[in-house]
Design a protein around this motif. Structure first.
Motif, PDB file in Angstrom:
ATOM      1  N   ARG A 137       0.820  -1.186   0.000  1.00 53.51           N
ATOM      2  CA  ARG A 137       0.000   0.000   0.000  1.00 53.51           C
ATOM      3  C   ARG A 137       0.867   1.254   0.000  1.00 53.51           C
ATOM      4  NH1 ARG A 137      -3.865   0.278   3.287  1.00 53.51           N
ATOM      5  NH2 ARG A 137      -3.357   2.402   3.821  1.00 53.51           N
ATOM      6  N   VAL A 138       1.994   1.149  -0.685  1.00 52.73           N
ATOM      7  CA  VAL A 138       2.922   2.262  -0.598  1.00 52.73           C
ATOM      8  C   VAL A 138       2.325   3.523  -1.238  1.00 52.73           C
ATOM      9  CG1 VAL A 138       4.262   2.145  -2.733  1.00 52.73           C
ATOM     10  CG2 VAL A 138       5.399   2.682  -0.612  1.00 52.73           C
ATOM     11  N   LYS A 139       2.561   4.604  -0.586  1.00 56.16           N
ATOM     12  CA  LYS A 139       2.076   5.876  -1.115  1.00 56.16           C
ATOM     13  C   LYS A 139       3.218   6.854  -0.937  1.00 56.16           C
ATOM     14  CE  LYS A 139      -2.743   5.789   0.359  1.00 56.16           C
ATOM     15  NZ  LYS A 139      -3.614   6.327   1.395  1.00 56.16           N
ATOM     16  N   PRO A 140       3.355   7.784  -1.859  1.00 57.54           N
ATOM     17  CA  PRO A 140       4.363   8.799  -1.613  1.00 57.54           C
ATOM     18  C   PRO A 140       3.944   9.561  -0.359  1.00 57.54           C
ATOM     19  CG  PRO A 140       2.933   9.417  -3.423  1.00 57.54           C
ATOM     20  CD  PRO A 140       2.554   8.036  -3.048  1.00 57.54           C
ATOM     21  N   PHE A 141       4.897  10.121   0.321  1.00 61.36           N
ATOM     22  CA  PHE A 141       4.548  10.857   1.523  1.00 61.36           C
ATOM     23  C   PHE A 141       3.603  11.975   1.155  1.00 61.36           C
ATOM     24  CE2 PHE A 141       5.169  14.350   4.491  1.00 61.36           C
ATOM     25  CZ  PHE A 141       4.738  13.714   5.630  1.00 61.36           C
ATOM     26  N   GLU A 142       2.464  11.986   1.803  1.00 55.41           N
ATOM     27  CA  GLU A 142       1.474  12.975   1.428  1.00 55.41           C
ATOM     28  C   GLU A 142       1.381  14.075   2.464  1.00 55.41           C
ATOM     29  OE1 GLU A 142      -2.266  11.520  -0.238  1.00 55.41           O
ATOM     30  OE2 GLU A 142      -1.267   9.588  -0.289  1.00 55.41           O
ATOM     31  N   LYS A 143       1.400  15.275   1.952  1.00 55.33           N
ATOM     32  CA  LYS A 143       1.330  16.427   2.837  1.00 55.33           C
ATOM     33  C   LYS A 143      -0.125  16.760   3.114  1.00 55.33           C
ATOM     34  CE  LYS A 143       2.728  20.907   2.558  1.00 55.33           C
ATOM     35  NZ  LYS A 143       2.974  21.957   1.615  1.00 55.33           N
ATOM     36  N   MET A 144      -0.374  17.172   4.330  1.00 55.77           N
ATOM     37  CA  MET A 144      -1.734  17.559   4.657  1.00 55.77           C
ATOM     38  C   MET A 144      -1.827  19.073   4.574  1.00 55.77           C
ATOM     39  SD  MET A 144      -3.775  16.015   7.797  1.00 55.77           S
ATOM     40  CE  MET A 144      -5.548  16.049   7.647  1.00 55.77           C
ATOM     41  N   VAL A 145      -2.726  19.571   3.745  1.00 57.96           N
ATOM     42  CA  VAL A 145      -2.815  21.020   3.624  1.00 57.96           C
ATOM     43  C   VAL A 145      -4.135  21.522   4.197  1.00 57.96           C
ATOM     44  CG1 VAL A 145      -1.312  21.082   1.606  1.00 57.96           C
ATOM     45  CG2 VAL A 145      -3.768  21.011   1.286  1.00 57.96           C
ATOM     46  N   GLY A 146      -4.145  22.783   4.575  1.00 57.54           N
ATOM     47  CA  GLY A 146      -5.340  23.394   5.140  1.00 57.54           C
ATOM     48  C   GLY A 146      -4.954  24.685   5.833  1.00 57.54           C
ATOM     49  N   LYS A 147      -5.767  25.736   5.622  1.00 59.47           N
ATOM     50  CA  LYS A 147      -5.481  26.958   6.366  1.00 59.47           C
ATOM     51  C   LYS A 147      -6.717  27.484   7.074  1.00 59.47           C
ATOM     52  CE  LYS A 147      -5.425  29.852   2.141  1.00 59.47           C
ATOM     53  NZ  LYS A 147      -6.721  30.458   2.080  1.00 59.47           N
ATOM     54  N   ASP A 148      -7.810  26.788   6.913  1.00 62.38           N
ATOM     55  CA  ASP A 148      -9.012  27.135   7.653  1.00 62.38           C
ATOM     56  C   ASP A 148      -8.704  26.997   9.153  1.00 62.38           C
ATOM     57  OD1 ASP A 148     -12.288  27.088   7.061  1.00 62.38           O
ATOM     58  OD2 ASP A 148     -11.689  26.378   9.052  1.00 62.38           O
ATOM     59  N   GLU A 149      -9.342  27.844   9.923  1.00 61.92           N
ATOM     60  CA  GLU A 149      -9.129  27.840  11.370  1.00 61.92           C
ATOM     61  C   GLU A 149      -9.300  26.443  11.973  1.00 61.92           C
ATOM     62  OE1 GLU A 149     -11.289  30.029  15.045  1.00 61.92           O
ATOM     63  OE2 GLU A 149     -11.595  30.865  13.038  1.00 61.92           O
ATOM     64  N   LYS A 150     -10.290  25.707  11.468  1.00 64.11           N
ATOM     65  CA  LYS A 150     -10.553  24.358  11.985  1.00 64.11           C
ATOM     66  C   LYS A 150      -9.354  23.438  11.736  1.00 64.11           C
ATOM     67  CE  LYS A 150     -15.580  24.261  11.334  1.00 64.11           C
ATOM     68  NZ  LYS A 150     -15.788  25.476  10.486  1.00 64.11           N
ATOM     69  N   MET A 151      -8.689  23.641  10.584  1.00 66.99           N
ATOM     70  CA  MET A 151      -7.553  22.788  10.259  1.00 66.99           C
ATOM     71  C   MET A 151      -6.320  23.198  11.070  1.00 66.99           C
ATOM     72  SD  MET A 151      -8.673  20.517   8.348  1.00 66.99           S
ATOM     73  CE  MET A 151      -7.392  19.638   7.470  1.00 66.99           C
TER      74      MET A 151
END
Ligand code: ATP
Ligand code: MG
Length: 448
Positions: A137-151
């Motif tokens: 199940r290899v996946k490239p390292f995935e970045k989590m993005v978000g700039k909403d206050e909740k994130m």
């Protein structure tokens, strides 16, 4: 510091046992047995990494004992100790899976070298097994993005939770990023050099799940042709991610609860207790308290897992992040496909903002991937968006007739384009008379 490995010494002479003990006890946990029966009893009760075994034993011979032990635990390395005149038997033992033999009298340092090499091999075998399971199940390292206050709050929470060792329960709708959060917690935790092992509770049939999680010994059930190391063992010192934990039946829930509480379990078909040190992160897209009230989820397991609750907001509650996510995925996929797609038009972005994204980030990601793969343009416009849900959620309320005309205009224009401008061919495909088509082209002002 790495935990000491455990070595079992099997020899009928007390002097030999004691001298091995002297040499080994500083670096290893040493267990001693005087015959085959004692060795078997100790082996069944303890986790043993390596066995040093005299080929001649009072109640059995080394080769028979080796076979029995290997059947229970093929991963245990066995080194045979032999006299010169019994070298033939030692060679046979090697064929049956012994790691090496040493001939009496031997030099202590040589034996120590063989032991450490055998243990290293065992460690590598485990690592390879784990890496294979990860590679699936290899996946490239995935970045989590978000700039909403909740994130932003969520990212803070991830950092806090990562530093602790308590169980985490990630809840959120499908496609909101629960697995990404689980990986982020592991990657930022002190366990990050150790395995992150995913147990896909929903995807594995319940009949196989138990052996997948706990492992089994050869012959534990019909079809168990070899011993299998379970995911819990592979994850020792690391993190186990229980994905879709709500789909476990209540029996499995009980068994997992026991592992979380007692930090020990057994492989199917072998009562020997295996100790593990695991951090649990579980995920669910269901309302667990509701499942508890229906008797479908154990309340005690819920409280064990819910030490740190992490709730992921659906994308429709943080629409500010939509442009950011669009650009993030567009950059990723246009790089991957080699197409130079630079941006979405303002109109397209507006229609994405108006849409509710029931499939959350995953739906958005899939959509961008599709665009980046098929488009030949630098900018993706509203006309390129073929998903009726998105287009029509964003249109202003209007008369049905106007909406139908609008659709016909775009659709007919596209079909004509597709067939390279041939009116005849386009009419055939759409199942209308050529004159009807020509009429529509005129009335709807289609310029193709
Ligand atoms: N904030 C984010 N930034 C970047 N990518 C994201 C974000 N959230 C989700 N993704 C991506 O969206 C996809 C879905 O995320 P993930 O698999 O973590 O969702 P999930 O909540 O586990 O969904 P499901 O309940 O359907 O299993 C993944 O490819 C993930 O990389
Ligand atoms: Mg998931």
């Amino acid at each position: 510091m790495r935990e000491k490995a455990t070595i079992l010494v099997v020899d009928d002479e007390n002097g030999v046992r004691q001298s091995f003990n002297m040499v080994l006890k500083d670096d290893y946990n040493v267990l001693l047995a005087a015959n085959g029966e004692e060795a078997m009893a100790i082996f069944k009760k303890n986790r043993v990494d390596l066995i040093l075994m005299d080929i001649r034993l009072p109640d059995t011979d080394g080769v028979t004992l080796l076979q029995k032990l290997k059947e229970i635990e093929p991963d245990t390395e066995i080194i045979m100790v032999t006299a010169v005149k019994e070298i033939q038997t030692a060679v046979k033992a090697i064929k049956l899976g012994a790691y090496e033999y040493v001939i009496k009298p031997f030099v202590v340092d040589d034996v120590l070298t063989i032991i450490s090499r055998a243990l290293e091999k065992g460690r590598l075998v485990r690592e390879v097994t784990y890496l294979r399971s990860e590679l699936e199940r290899v996946k490239p390292f995935e970045k989590m993005v978000g700039k909403d206050e909740k994130m932003i709050k969520l990212f803070d929470l991830i950092s806090t939770v990562a530093g602790s060792d308590g169980a985490v329960l990630v809840q959120g709708e499908s496609g909101t990023g629960k697995e990404l959060v689980a990986r982020a917690i592991h990657n930022r935790s002190p366990r990050n050099k150790k395995p992150f092992v995913v147990v896909n509770c929903a995807a594995i049939p319940s009949t196989l799940l138990e052996s997948e999680i706990f492992g089994h010994t050869k012959g534990a059930f019909t079809g168990a042709n070899s011993t299998k190391v379970g995911k819990l063992e592979l994850a020792d010192k690391g993190t186990v991610f229980l994905d879709d934990v709500d789909t476990l039946d209540t029996t499995m829930q009980g068994k997992l609860l026991r592992v979380i509480q007692e930090k020990e379990f057994e492989r199917l078909g072998n009562p020997k207790l295996i100790n593990v040190d695991i951090r649990f992160v579980a995920a669910s897209n269901k309302n667990l308290p509701h499942l508890i009230s229906r008797g479908d989820f154990r309340e005690d397991l819920f409280y064990r897992l819910n030490v740190f609750p992490v709730n992921l907001p659906p994308l429709r509650d943080r629409k500010n992040d939509i442009p950011l996510l669009l650009n993030h995925f567009l950059a990723r996929y246009s790089k991957k496909t080699g197409r130079d797609v630079q941006r979405f038009s303002e109109k397209a972005i507006n229609s994405f903002m108006a849409y509710d994204w029931p499939g959350n980030v995953r739906e958005l990601q899939n959509l961008v991937e599709r665009f980046a793969t098929i488009t030949r343009k630098k900018m993706i416009d509203i006309d390129d968006i073929s998903s009726p849900d998105i287009v029509y959620e964003s249109v202003k309320p209007m008369k049905l007739k106007d909406a139908v005309n609008e659709f016909e205009r775009k659709f007919i224009g596209k079909v004509i384009d597709r067939v390279g401008g041939s009116r005849k061919r386009a009419a055939e495909i759409m199942g209308i008379h050529r004159n009807t088509l020509l009429g529509k082209i005129k009335d709807l002002d289609i310029n193709s």
